[in-house]
Design a protein around this motif. Structure first.
Motif, short mmCIF file in Angstrom:
data_model
loop_
_atom_site.label_atom_id
_atom_site.label_comp_id
_atom_site.label_asym_id
_atom_site.label_seq_id
_atom_site.Cartn_x
_atom_site.Cartn_y
_atom_site.Cartn_z
N ARG A 164 -3.38 -11.75 2.11
CA ARG A 164 -2.90 -11.98 0.76
C ARG A 164 -3.69 -13.05 0.03
O ARG A 164 -3.43 -13.33 -1.13
CB ARG A 164 -1.40 -12.30 0.74
N TYR A 207 3.33 -8.12 5.10
CA TYR A 207 3.81 -7.22 4.06
C TYR A 207 5.18 -6.62 4.38
O TYR A 207 5.65 -5.74 3.69
CB TYR A 207 2.80 -6.10 3.81
N GLN A 237 -1.00 -6.76 -12.83
CA GLN A 237 -1.22 -7.99 -12.05
C GLN A 237 -1.74 -9.11 -12.95
O GLN A 237 -2.57 -8.90 -13.82
CB GLN A 237 -2.22 -7.73 -10.93
N GLY A 291 8.70 -2.87 -7.33
CA GLY A 291 8.66 -4.17 -6.70
C GLY A 291 8.07 -5.25 -7.58
O GLY A 291 7.37 -4.97 -8.56
N ARG A 312 6.14 -9.17 -6.91
CA ARG A 312 5.62 -10.10 -5.90
C ARG A 312 5.02 -11.31 -6.60
O ARG A 312 4.33 -11.18 -7.61
CB ARG A 312 4.56 -9.41 -5.04
N ASN A 371 2.80 -14.70 -5.41
CA ASN A 371 2.09 -15.28 -4.27
C ASN A 371 1.33 -16.52 -4.72
O ASN A 371 0.59 -16.50 -5.71
CB ASN A 371 1.11 -14.25 -3.71
N ASP A 384 8.72 -11.60 -2.13
CA ASP A 384 8.58 -10.17 -2.33
C ASP A 384 9.95 -9.57 -2.63
O ASP A 384 10.90 -9.81 -1.87
CB ASP A 384 8.02 -9.48 -1.08
N LEU A 428 11.67 -5.74 -3.42
CA LEU A 428 11.36 -4.32 -3.36
C LEU A 428 12.63 -3.49 -3.38
O LEU A 428 13.60 -3.81 -2.70
CB LEU A 428 10.58 -4.00 -2.06
N ARG A 465 8.23 -15.42 7.98
CA ARG A 465 8.73 -14.59 6.89
C ARG A 465 10.20 -14.29 7.16
O ARG A 465 10.56 -13.92 8.29
CB ARG A 465 7.93 -13.28 6.80
#
Length: 707
Positions: free
Chosen positions: A40, A141, A302, A353, A355, A357, A376, A378, A422
């Protein structure tokens, strides 16, 4: 720079290398500067403590001179990945014995809630800039990455202002029997940049023709590639907002249908005869709709900021993915009361989703530290329905929220220490449903099941250490965990209890232990790794011979193996290499070997890559798939995926010639020696129609034009 798939940091140089560096020592030094994004964030390969393979653009192009099938390309390039199945399904083609999570630019393509094993072929290879493969259980992920990650990184516009274009035209045909085998392919890629605005656009079309075996007979059609007609449309638009921030919008659409006037003649391993296809001369249409993905949509917006706050990179995206994959027609779905002689299932899935980061870097005395963290979110709605409207699984509506933190410390330039965690919170909502009657020798009972919510909560960890002080020996050790909701749809569709709270729907925690090294000396570079992967709940399948139902194995499992490679570059124009991978696995409660749906046979590869002149290049690869015979017959037959696998070899040859700066011609032959063989899956899978032979000698010819 080495222009090939590689894994300097973990274990392996791929089985088809195309290198320009003058010697192995220089190759290895150059490889340290290559970066990966599978974690990532961008990082140097010599700072990764997991097994990684990068299949770069040049390696893809060289392989596409022989075939455009991603399953075949990855089987050759990625150690630990099973041999190609010869179909559009990756069932039986695992990554270190477990399912991999397939991504496009980080967006999940796999459907873990009902794993149809069709995600590897989810876009056209002409769209791909490189492929990143991270092996071993990972929580980076989230759900579905029991065996690792396969991440397709799509193309970007050239960094310079201007406009570029590329046209590729190709055809393929059987060298054993030309009739109906002629295929055709065209793809066009455009990219441009003007100040802050950039774009990439691609359209691709391919029709495989009828694929023939070494005897010149058409291959069987179950999950088949014969007559497979695919279309792909891709675009990526980028805008540099400031010197430190940018916005991009990416969309990809892929569909592929098996459109053919041939019909299957299905046999089984136990019949001792191959399944094949013949031209339909009856004028009666074969039952069912065309197999394959009716449409796979991927949309991502993004935003990136190089320093959203002090020494911190931010990447945020919102995404949407929707697909519909149609399977083959089968009489096991017959229902006389409804007047149905059979049926055809399809997986429908829609994901949305968000995200966020962050990556923060901090420098201490003699230590460079980085911290990657984020969230995250989803929603995944998946179901397996019948084309005729019946339900095989209930609709599963999953909400998934996860927080993660990954740290890295580079100490005195030689030591690399990684640690991360995680935390997952998952809620799956299922309405009341009725199981579908499935018939073979007998028909299964129809069960009414009360729905409800299934909740999961888990924290997974990883830890890695690498030492880079000596070029000849750079060892690493790692421990990583993955969280896997093991094909919940398959568990629910075979329910025999009246309520989901009485069904074993527990998730798996996969624990991966790995130790290895890589290094280089003179003209040689080499890699080795060994691993053990443990799961508290099984991730393989067994068949009920009476009904044909495949049910999940719930007992603990252990998979173990090793991979090794040696490469040499004796001159500027020649690269030689060999590699080998082996794995095995057992159910630890019963000490029984895992079947062919989980464990792939040993795989050996050798390659030679030669630059004949500045404009003329040739490559030769050989893949040897070994034997595996672990199971006894039940009565007089093999059952499920327990068929014995005999060894076979496949040799491919490709060559290209650069006529001018803008014009290139190329050609390749897949299965150059026209070896008559059954792929590993065709031997181990005993169901009707699965024992299809591999491709006979197949010629691929094409041209590239740059404008």
């Amino acid at each position: 720079m080495l222009k090939t798939s590689l894994s300097l940091t973990a274990l392996f140089v791929s089985s088809a290398v195309f290198a320009d560096a003058p010697n192995a020592e220089q190759q290895a030094k150059d490889m340290e500067r290559i970066i990966v994004t599978g974690s990532r964030v961008e990082e140097r390969l010599d700072e990764v403590t997991a097994s990684v393979v990068i299949v770069d653009q040049q390696a893809l192009l060289r392989n596409m001179e022989v075939t455009n099938e991603l399953q075949s390309i990855l089987a050759i390039q990625v150690p630990g990945m099973g041999p190609n199945t010869g179909t559009n399904s990756s069932s039986g083609q695992n990554l270190r014995g477990r399912s991999a999570l397939v991504l496009i630019d980080g967006l999940p393509q796999s459907t873990p809630l009902r794993n149809g094993r069709l995600a590897i072929r989810s876009l056209d290879p002409s769209v791909i800039e490189r492929v990143e493969v991270i092996k071993g259980a990972t929580s980076i992920y989230g759900n579905g990455a029991a065996g690792g990650i396969i991440n397709y990184i799509t193309k970007n516009a050239d960094s310079k202002d201007g406009f570029n274009g590329k046209l590729n035209l190709a055809t393929n045909f059987s060298a054993t029997d030309f009739d109906d085998s002629l295929g055709k392919r065209a793809d066009v890629t455009l990219d441009g940049r003007n100040d802050k605005l950039s774009f990439v656009a691609n359209v691709a079309y391919e029709d495989n023709g009828i694929i023939k075996d070494a005897d010149g007979d058409a291959l069987g059609l179950l999950y088949g590639m014969s007559g497979f007609e695919s279309k792909n449309a891709f675009t990526k638009i980028g805008y540099d907002l400031t010197g430190q921030s940018a916005l991009s919008l990416t969309y990809n659409y892929f569909e592929g249908q098996q459109e053919t006037d041939y019909i299957s003649i299905n046999k089984t391993v136990n019949d001792g005869e191959k399944s094949y296809a013949e031209k339909n001369t009856s004028g009666i249409k074969a039952p069912g709709d065309p197999q394959g993905p009716r449409g796979n949509h991927n949309l991502k917006l993004q935003y990136e900021h190089a320093e959203i706050f002090t020494d911190t990179l931010f990447t945020g995206d919102v995404y949407w993915q929707k697909l519909e994959n149609v399977f083959f027609y089968s009489t096991k779905f017959r229902d006389p009361e409804l007047g149905l002689a059979g049926g055809q299932s399809m997986i429908e899935s829609e994901k949305t989703g968000i995200r966020a980061n962050f990556n923060t870097t901090v420098d201490f005395d003699n230590t460079a530290a980085s911290f990657t963290y984020g969230i995250d979110l989803l929603n995944d709605v998946t179901a397996q329905t019948m084309v005729d409207g019946r339900d095989w699984t209930p609709e599963m509506d999953m909400d998934n929220a996860a927080l993660y933190l990954q740290s890295k410390f580079v100490i005195n330039d030689d030591w690399v220490v990684k640690a991360g965690l995680r935390h997952e919170e998952i809620d799956v909502s299922v309405n009341d449903f009725q199981t579908l009657m499935v018939c073979r020798k007998t028909c299964s009972d129809v069960v009414n099941v009360a729905g409800g919510d299934i909740e999961y909560s888990a924290t997974t960890y990883n830890l890695g250490l690498r030492y880079n002080a000596f070029d000849t020996f750079m060892p690493f050790v790692s421990y990583s965990e993955g969280f896997d909701v093991t094909d919940l749809g398959r568990t629910l569709r075979t329910a025999s209890a009246p309520s989901i709270n009485k069904i074993d729907t527990d998730a798996s925690i996969i624990k991966n232990y790995e130790i290895g090294f890589d290094g280089y000396y003179g003209i040689f570079n080499y890699q080795f790794a060994t691993f053990i992967s443990k799961s508290n709940i099984g991730t393989s399948l067994v068949e009920d011979a009476a009904t044909g139902k495949y049910e999940s194995v719930r007992s603990p499992q252990e998979i173990y193996g090793f991979e090794a490679a040696l490469e040499a570059k004796p001159s500027d124009t020649l690269t030689l290499g060999v590699n080998y991978s082996w794995l095995e696995g057992k159910n630890t409660d019963t000490d029984e070997y895992l079947n062919g749906s989980t464990i792939n046979p040993p795989k050996f590869a050798a390659y030679a890559d030669v630059t004949i002149t500045n404009d003329w290049h040739a490559s030769l690869t050989m893949m040897h798939v070994g034997s595996r015979d672990r199971f006894e017959k039940v009565g007089d037959v093999y059952t499920g995926t327990n068929g014995p696998v005999s060894s076979y070899n496949v040799v491919n040859l490709s060559t290209s010639y650069q006529i001018s700066q803008d014009f290139k011609v190329y050609g390749g032959v897949e299965n150059l020696l026209n070896n008559d063989y059954y792929p590993a899956r065709s031997q181990s899978y005993t169901g009707s129609g699965y024992n299809v032979k591999g491709k006979g000698a197949t010629v691929n010819l094409g041209i590239n034009y740059l404008f």
